[in-house]
Design an enzyme around this catalytic site. Sequence first.
Site, PDB file in Angstrom:
ATOM      1  N   ASP A 227       0.807  -1.220   0.000  1.00 15.74           N
ATOM      2  CA  ASP A 227       0.000   0.000   0.000  1.00 15.74           C
ATOM      3  C   ASP A 227       0.847   1.281   0.000  1.00 15.74           C
ATOM      4  O   ASP A 227       0.384   2.332   0.438  1.00 15.74           O
ATOM      5  CB  ASP A 227      -0.966   0.021   1.195  1.00 15.74           C
ATOM      6  CG  ASP A 227      -2.049  -1.038   1.072  1.00 15.74           C
ATOM      7  OD1 ASP A 227      -2.410  -1.374  -0.067  1.00 15.74           O
ATOM      8  OD2 ASP A 227      -2.520  -1.536   2.116  1.00 15.74           O
ATOM      9  N   GLU A 228       2.083   1.204  -0.475  1.00 15.31           N
ATOM     10  CA  GLU A 228       2.940   2.378  -0.495  1.00 15.31           C
ATOM     11  C   GLU A 228       3.486   2.673  -1.889  1.00 15.31           C
ATOM     12  O   GLU A 228       4.464   3.406  -2.037  1.00 15.31           O
ATOM     13  CB  GLU A 228       4.099   2.206   0.501  1.00 15.31           C
ATOM     14  CG  GLU A 228       3.647   2.169   1.952  1.00 15.31           C
ATOM     15  CD  GLU A 228       4.813   2.142   2.923  1.00 15.31           C
ATOM     16  OE1 GLU A 228       5.956   2.390   2.491  1.00 15.31           O
ATOM     17  OE2 GLU A 228       4.579   1.871   4.111  1.00 15.31           O
TER      18      GLU A 228
END
Length: 283
Positions: A227-228
């Site tokens: 999620d980055e």
Amino acid sequence: MGAPAEHVLTLDCPEAPGIVHAVSRFLVEHGSDIIDNQQFGDRRFYMRVRFATSGGENTTEVLRRDFAAVAEPFAMRWHLEPAGTRPRVLIMVSRYGHCLNDLLYRTRSGDLPIDVVAVVANHRDHEELVTWHGIPFFHVPVTAATKPEAEARLLELVDSFDADLVVLARYMQVLSDDLCTRLAGRVINIHHSFLPSFKGAKPYHQAHDRGVKLVGATAHYVTADLDEGPIIAQEVIDVDHSHTAEDLAAIGRDAESAALARAVRWHCEGRVFVQGRRTVVLR
């Protein structure tokens, strides 16, 4: 000479004098008319130009061949495609169907310039919906023990359908580092924007308990850093004390659908440039 054919040229390279002049000269020499042009410079130069040119059936090949000589001195990364080229998209989904349904509707109505070639799911909840749209549906269940086989099957489907892009439309499985590497720059994910504050189950209920005033969603490229990955699009919607946790979840579904559709559109229209951990989006 044939009827005017529109093309889209996208490029990025280290900033240097003469880039715009070189591109403009190329377009003039090929009898082209610029329809739309966007550019941005920040040590690196980014450009997206849509143009019309007259030519025969080999126009695209000729343009690509000739532009290679323009690109080489500037060390450009570039793509040149006929306008209206529809990327082949494979969608992955789990149990939440709002993003899937939104993408399928936008595609069917002509709002999204893509062809959805297949849907892969680890549950069968949306098989009937996908089949109604006339799209191949593949059930690929995933457990900790079968994850390597499931990912091998996914890669097989990506290859067999010649998919240009994979969209995780609330696909609730973490992709392995190896798969992220093999599909780098070709996978878009969507999630709520409460990370890292509200992790785990029921983030909207956690947010409600904390009295949040904004609900949002983030669409980004998938990388090995969970999620980055580089952010493409985000959506934010105001909320207040009168909204229940269920209201927040419903508003969140709207935000997720909107952000994901926008990210897919921008990617498929050649508007997104990845540079390290960030993106430049020429809208």
